[in-house]
Design a protein around this motif. Structure first.
Motif, PDB file in Angstrom:
ATOM      1  N   ASP A  88       0.838  -1.197   0.000  1.00 38.05           N
ATOM      2  CA  ASP A  88       0.000   0.000   0.000  1.00 38.05           C
ATOM      3  C   ASP A  88       0.872   1.245   0.000  1.00 38.05           C
ATOM      4  O   ASP A  88       0.473   2.294  -0.499  1.00 38.05           O
ATOM      5  CB  ASP A  88      -0.912   0.017   1.234  1.00 38.05           C
ATOM      6  CG  ASP A  88      -1.973  -1.069   1.185  1.00 38.05           C
ATOM      7  OD1 ASP A  88      -2.622  -1.214   0.134  1.00 38.05           O
ATOM      8  OD2 ASP A  88      -2.133  -1.796   2.187  1.00 38.05           O
ATOM      9  N   VAL A  89       2.060   1.127   0.587  1.00 37.98           N
ATOM     10  CA  VAL A  89       3.028   2.204   0.603  1.00 37.98           C
ATOM     11  C   VAL A  89       4.410   1.582   0.739  1.00 37.98           C
ATOM     12  O   VAL A  89       4.562   0.513   1.337  1.00 37.98           O
ATOM     13  CB  VAL A  89       2.753   3.200   1.754  1.00 37.98           C
ATOM     14  CG1 VAL A  89       2.913   2.530   3.106  1.00 37.98           C
ATOM     15  CG2 VAL A  89       3.654   4.421   1.667  1.00 37.98           C
ATOM     16  N   ALA A  90       5.416   2.230   0.161  1.00 35.48           N
ATOM     17  CA  ALA A  90       6.796   1.763   0.274  1.00 35.48           C
ATOM     18  C   ALA A  90       7.603   2.824   1.012  1.00 35.48           C
ATOM     19  O   ALA A  90       7.416   4.024   0.797  1.00 35.48           O
ATOM     20  CB  ALA A  90       7.400   1.512  -1.107  1.00 35.48           C
ATOM     21  N   LEU A 182       2.982   6.284   8.245  1.00 32.60           N
ATOM     22  CA  LEU A 182       1.585   6.043   8.615  1.00 32.60           C
ATOM     23  C   LEU A 182       0.673   7.131   8.052  1.00 32.60           C
ATOM     24  O   LEU A 182      -0.470   6.857   7.677  1.00 32.60           O
ATOM     25  CB  LEU A 182       1.444   5.965  10.133  1.00 32.60           C
ATOM     26  CG  LEU A 182       2.109   4.754  10.802  1.00 32.60           C
ATOM     27  CD1 LEU A 182       1.994   4.851  12.317  1.00 32.60           C
ATOM     28  CD2 LEU A 182       1.504   3.441  10.292  1.00 32.60           C
ATOM     29  N   CYS A 183       1.169   8.363   7.983  1.00 29.05           N
ATOM     30  CA  CYS A 183       0.384   9.442   7.378  1.00 29.05           C
ATOM     31  C   CYS A 183       0.134   9.165   5.901  1.00 29.05           C
ATOM     32  O   CYS A 183      -1.007   9.228   5.420  1.00 29.05           O
ATOM     33  CB  CYS A 183       1.108  10.773   7.558  1.00 29.05           C
ATOM     34  SG  CYS A 183       0.382  12.142   6.621  1.00 29.05           S
ATOM     35  N   VAL A 184       1.193   8.857   5.167  1.00 31.95           N
ATOM     36  CA  VAL A 184       1.058   8.576   3.736  1.00 31.95           C
ATOM     37  C   VAL A 184       0.189   7.336   3.526  1.00 31.95           C
ATOM     38  O   VAL A 184      -0.637   7.284   2.598  1.00 31.95           O
ATOM     39  CB  VAL A 184       2.449   8.391   3.101  1.00 31.95           C
ATOM     40  CG1 VAL A 184       2.330   7.957   1.642  1.00 31.95           C
ATOM     41  CG2 VAL A 184       3.248   9.695   3.194  1.00 31.95           C
ATOM     42  N   LEU A 185       0.345   6.348   4.391  1.00 32.85           N
ATOM     43  CA  LEU A 185      -0.465   5.127   4.310  1.00 32.85           C
ATOM     44  C   LEU A 185      -1.938   5.445   4.525  1.00 32.85           C
ATOM     45  O   LEU A 185      -2.813   4.955   3.791  1.00 32.85           O
ATOM     46  CB  LEU A 185       0.025   4.118   5.343  1.00 32.85           C
ATOM     47  CG  LEU A 185      -0.733   2.791   5.428  1.00 32.85           C
ATOM     48  CD1 LEU A 185      -0.635   2.020   4.125  1.00 32.85           C
ATOM     49  CD2 LEU A 185      -0.189   1.948   6.585  1.00 32.85           C
ATOM     50  N   ALA A 186      -2.237   6.259   5.534  1.00 28.15           N
ATOM     51  CA  ALA A 186      -3.635   6.611   5.814  1.00 28.15           C
ATOM     52  C   ALA A 186      -4.256   7.337   4.634  1.00 28.15           C
ATOM     53  O   ALA A 186      -5.399   7.069   4.239  1.00 28.15           O
ATOM     54  CB  ALA A 186      -3.704   7.482   7.072  1.00 28.15           C
TER      55      ALA A 186
END
Length: 427
Positions: A88-90, A182-186
């Motif tokens: 979902d994010v790297a 976690l911000c970018v993931l959210a």
């Protein structure tokens, strides 16, 4: 396609890519921080990274094999494709000058660079290198190129480097890297209803000077305000956090303006709110300030403080509410008795949209605690929330902010429509 268990399939996926910087050992701590937040983490490592930190630690803690080359990865015959699709994010920890250069130029000659080139998901870069390498025009140009493509950077900080130099290049704190990821993931996996909006948040206490070394203050820790800043940021808002004197870590991606006194907080808040879409005023601003602060340290031997003359400070919540012109303004009421009665009275007197009321006499809702138990009080409703972490409380408050802003947007649209219809009717 990577095989995932039912539990793993329900979790959010973070792909951690480790390169051969000296700070690579901190990638383990980043992984643990991401796991504590409920994510499933898989790891990809360059050969140089493996020379500094073995794969066994990552495999044991992640529960997954580590991809160290384009060959012999047990979970996939094409790891760079399947891992980049799984994520979902790297996040790259640490990102060396070489790694950044490869990304900027589209080079792919190992498992990390190939996976990054194939990755269509958001990427977070935690850069770390020698100061001279970081300041090199080539590195600066590569960073600018990646930023222009939407890559998110956790920039290095100043400090002592492994080579003995001191300067910019040290890997940012683990907590900052985790927070950024976690911000970018959210934002990648949930809606961002506050995208394009600016939210002003106040936090912490104020210090009202008696003399250059003494002041009047309160026990506010700033935890709730900083949690709200992270929650609003995760919802897509541009956040301006006006912070009194606290020792909290600055949330990644948040514009923090430090202030000391109630007067400073008033001036900055009014100025910033003039350009904002909403405000959440959680700071415990001093109600009174010394009328005549000394310009030198008072000596108790012959300058006794038998009496302190006080004057009222400006009311920030009432002033912001008066200037709101339909914008949502949320205030806080920290009480020790008659919680809802005092909250309703404050809501009416200040003219704000909502009051968040909490009984600070309770151990699970006091200044400095990690939990809070609050009631959301509006003109026509009271919503009592159970005791939960301040991050969870912040998420609920921001959700409520979104609802209130949506109602205001709907009302404004109805007014505009009515005005347009009346205009057309008189033509």
């Amino acid at each position: 396609m990577l095989h995932t268990s039912p539990n793993e399939a329900r979790m959010r996926h973070v792909l951690l890519l480790a390169t051969g910087g000296i700070a690579v050992y901190k990638a383990v701590e980043v992984m643990r921080g991401l796991q504590k937040a409920g994510t499933d983490v898989r790891v990809v490592m360059t050969a140089d990274a493996c020379n500094m930190v073995g794969t066994a630690t990552f495999e044991a803690l992640s529960g997954h094999p580590v991809a160290t080359s384009l060959y012999d990865y047990p979970d996939s015959s094409i790891p760079h494709i399947d891992l980049s699709a799984w994520a979902d994010v790297a996040v790259v920890v640490p990102a060396t000058a070489n790694c950044i250069a490869k990304m900027a130029q589209g080079l792919a000659d190992d498992v990390v660079s190939t996976t990054l080139l194939a990755c269509e998901k958001p990427i977070v870069i935690a850069a770390s290198m020698n100061t001279r390498m970081w300041n090199n025009p080539a590195t600066r140009a590569n960073v600018a190129t990646l930023v222009s493509r939407g890559v998110h950077f956790v920039y290095p900080v100043c400090g002592a480097l492994a080579c003995g130099d001191t300067g910019a290049g040290k890997l940012a704190d683990v907590s900052t890297i985790v927070d950024a990821t976690l911000c970018v993931l959210a934002q990648a996996t949930t809606e961002v209803p506050l995208e394009g909006k600016t939210v002003v948040i106040t936090a912490g206490p104020t210090h009202e000077a008696l003399d250059p070394v003494r002041y009047i203050s309160n026990a506010s820790s700033g935890k709730m305000g900083y949690a709200l800043a992270r929650a609003a940021r995760n919802a897509g808002a541009r956040v301006v956090l006006i912070s009194g004197p606290v020792t909290r870590e600055i949330p990644w991606g948040v514009n923090v303006i430090p202030v000391t006194s109630a007067a400073q907080m008033y001036d900055v808040t009014m100025a910033e709110f003039s350009q904002a879409d909403a405000a959440i005023l959680t700071a415990a601003v001093a109600d009174y300030t010394p009328a005549h602060p000394a310009d030198h340290k008072l000596k108790k031997a012959f300058e006794k403080l038998n009496q302190i003359d006080l004057v009222q400070t400006k009311d920030i919540l009432a002033s912001v509410s008066k200037q709101a012109q339909g914008r949502v303004v949320i205030g806080f009421a920290a009480e020790t008795n008659n919680l809802l009665e005092h909250a309703r009275l404050k809501l009416k007197q200040k003219g704000c949209t909502m009051i968040v009321a909490n009984d600070v006499s309770c151990p699970d809702s006091s200044f400095g605690s990690d939990t809070n138990r609050v009631a959301l009080v509006t003109s026509n409703n009271v919503e009592q929330l159970p005791t939960m972490s301040k991050d969870e409380v912040a998420t609920h408050i921001v959700d409520k902010l979104v609802q209130l802003m949506s109602k205001d947007d709907d009302a404004a649209h109805m007014v505009d429509t009515f005005v347009q219809l009346m205009s057309e009717a008189t033509e």
